[in-house]
Motif scaffolding. Structure first.
Motif, short mmCIF file in Angstrom:
data_model
loop_
_atom_site.label_atom_id
_atom_site.label_comp_id
_atom_site.label_asym_id
_atom_site.label_seq_id
_atom_site.Cartn_x
_atom_site.Cartn_y
_atom_site.Cartn_z
N GLN A 2 0.83 -1.21 0.00
CA GLN A 2 0.00 0.00 0.00
C GLN A 2 0.86 1.26 0.00
N SER A 3 1.98 1.22 0.74
CA SER A 3 2.88 2.37 0.80
C SER A 3 3.49 2.65 -0.57
N LEU A 4 3.92 1.60 -1.24
CA LEU A 4 4.50 1.77 -2.59
C LEU A 4 3.46 2.29 -3.57
N GLU A 5 2.26 1.75 -3.48
CA GLU A 5 1.19 2.20 -4.37
C GLU A 5 0.94 3.69 -4.19
N LEU A 6 0.89 4.13 -2.94
CA LEU A 6 0.69 5.55 -2.67
C LEU A 6 1.86 6.38 -3.20
N ALA A 7 3.07 5.86 -3.05
CA ALA A 7 4.26 6.58 -3.54
C ALA A 7 4.20 6.79 -5.04
N PHE A 8 3.77 5.78 -5.79
CA PHE A 8 3.67 5.92 -7.25
C PHE A 8 2.64 6.98 -7.63
#
Length: 532
Positions: free
Chosen positions: A505-511
């Protein structure tokens, strides 16, 4: 952790390179970890405070303690304990005053966890973010715990922050300031001082550095010895973070190896690998062109720590006078923030923070009056120094669109320089049907989008994000591309307090944030090309 060798590389010179890697620089790896005997047996430590005050002012130079009468907010002479003349909320009541004093004397004799020069370096970077020339990524646990303290957990959180930093830097083409909610984020403010279960009423759990989370009378009694253990854990955590940041683990050449095992075959993991390979190709091109990739700016990273300034006796005991500048720094962390529940203009927490030179955060909800924010910023930053104040907005998407513009306009009209940051976590907590607290990913994303939209509308700079997240494969926030559902929550719900984003979820938000940064950058370039 920003320092000696990095000090010769100013943030301005870094920006002028317009390099993908411009936010990485060198720091020394100094160890502050206590001895193994300290970690193994806490009781003996508490009894080993100095018989006499330390005579070396370079390491620990104590300010005089006074009991001055109450004075108006932000005025009067500041001392390390002048906060005691103000009303202090959210502080525990320790049953044994002499034991508390013994522990505080012990902490006063301990070495600082961080150094003043590191905090000054962070303040400079945050000043860049205030001007739109950098982006703050601040993240970590809701509350660190003694139980889950391990090298693997520290590594995984550090690694996901590295990954998110690479994604944001690649998309935004600006330096990313990496700050962890780590190495000291123990204490938690509570809306209710008591908790009731099955007709039994006990004091609320306030964080592992204050009391225990087990629901029994003995565990909930505030224990000052926990501050000693919190210090030891914070020092050991920072020691490991320094090693990761400077020992080669954070080298850009390892960008393809940072992926977490459980995220490797996910949609976000695949997207990250694609980006990592593009970075790898860029490094190969640089090397072939004769540009060195072995410079410290490429092999190390800057990483700072932060936590909420809540337990004032602990914070006071780790406050030191910097022998270089003559200013006082709270050496428990590089950056501190004052919470929504303790930011009263005439309160003890604001009084303490106005006298320490660390960069400071102010948590702001939809309840914040614009004029009150201006007054608070004036108290904490009377010289209007860029990077000193970060305003961390936490109010939900709808309130963000309605309330944030008024705050931005008030601060701008007052001529104040602040770094605006979005905390999309605290305004989006709900209770699941099973009774567990959770946060919908869609609501978190909506608040981030609202934050960027408002700044675009107001012509101001979105300076960063502040997230509760972990590198572990938890199921605490619902939604995201891997679709954590209400039914999934109980399978890996490990938080001691509030729900955190997992690595995917953190990576998705970062993208998603990186794409907004990219569009903002492209829009700015178009305006420059048109000469506007």
């Amino acid at each position: 952790m920003a320092l000696s060798n990095a000090s010769t590389l100013s943030s301005k010179s870094v920006h002028q390179t317009h390099s993908l890697f411009s936010s990485l620089s060198h720091q020394p790896s100094s160890s502050l970890v206590p001895s193994k005997t300290h970690l193994r047996s806490l009781h003996p430590i508490s009894a080993v405070h100095a018989a006499e005050p330390a005579k070396n002012p370079v390491v620990v130079d104590k300010p005089p303690k006074t009991s001055s009468p109450s004075v108006p907010a932000g005025s009067g002479k500041w001392t390390v304990d002048s906060w005691k003349t103000k009303k202090a909320l959210q502080l525990p009541e320790y049953p044994n005053e002499s034991e508390l004093e013994s522990v505080l004397q012990t902490l006063e004799a301990f070495p600082p966890i961080v150094f003043a020069g590191e905090a000054r370096s962070l303040e400079e970077r945050l000043g860049d973010a205030a001007m739109g020339n950098a982006f703050l990524l601040q993240g970590g646990d809701c509350a660190e715990s003694f139980k889950e303290f391990s090298a693997n957990n520290i590594r995984d959180t550090f690694r996901i922050i590295l990954q998110m930093g690479a994604v944001l830097m690649f998309g935004g083409q600006v330096p990313v300031i990496k700050v962890g909610r780590m190495a000291g984020q123990f204490a938690k403010p509570r809306s209710d001082p008591f908790e009731e279960k099955n007709g039994v009423k006990l004091p609320s759990y306030k964080g592992d550095n204050i009391n225990g989370d087990a629901f029994n009378e003995k565990s909930r009694i505030p224990d000052p010895q926990r501050m000693i253990r919190a210090y030891c854990q914070a020092a050991a955590t920072l020691n490991l973070l320094r090693a990761f940041a400077t020992g080669g683990y954070a080298a850009m050449q390892r960008v393809t190896q940072w992926n977490l095992d459980f995220a490797e075959h996910s949609e976000q993991g695949d997207r990250y690998q694609e980006l990592a390979h593009r970075v790898d190709e860029a490094l190969g091109f640089m090397s072939a062109a004769g540009l060195t990739v072995d410079h410290p700016i490429m092999t190390t990273t800057e990483f700072w720590t932060s936590h909420e300034c809540l337990l004032l006796p602990y914070e006071q005991s780790l406050t030191r006078k910097d022998s270089t500048s003559g200013l006082y720094y709270d050496c428990s962390a590089h950056m501190l923030w004052v919470g929504e529940r303790t930011r009263q203009l005439d309160g003890a927490h604001v009084e303490f923070l106005r006298g320490v030179a660390n960069p400071l955060g102010i948590k702001v909800s939809n309840k914040m009056d614009p004029n009150e924010l201006v007054k608070l910023v004036e108290i904490l930053n009377p010289h209007n120094k860029p990077g000193r104040i970060t305003v961390i907005c936490r109010m939900g998407a709808e309130n963000m669109r309605v309330k944030l513009p008024h705050l931005i306009r008030a601060v701008r009209q007052a001529g104040q320089i602040v770094t605006w940051v979005c905390d999309p976590m605290h305004g989006n907590t709900i209770k699941a049907p099973c009774g567990l607290k959770t946060r919908p990913f869609d609501a978190i994303l909506a608040e981030v989008r609202a934050f960027f939209d408002v700044h675009e509308q107001e012509g101001s700079h979105p300076g960063g994000v502040h997230l509760e997240m972990t590198g572990q494969n938890v199921t605490e926030c619902i939604g995201g591309s891997r679709t954590v559902t209400f039914d999934d929550l109980s399978s890996r719900y490990h938080t001691h307090c509030d729900p955190r984003l997992n690595a995917s979820q953190s990576l998705e938000l970062a993208f998603i944030i990186a794409e907004r940064l990219r569009k903002r950058r492209m829009g700015t370039q178009r305006l420059l090309a048109l000469g506007l």
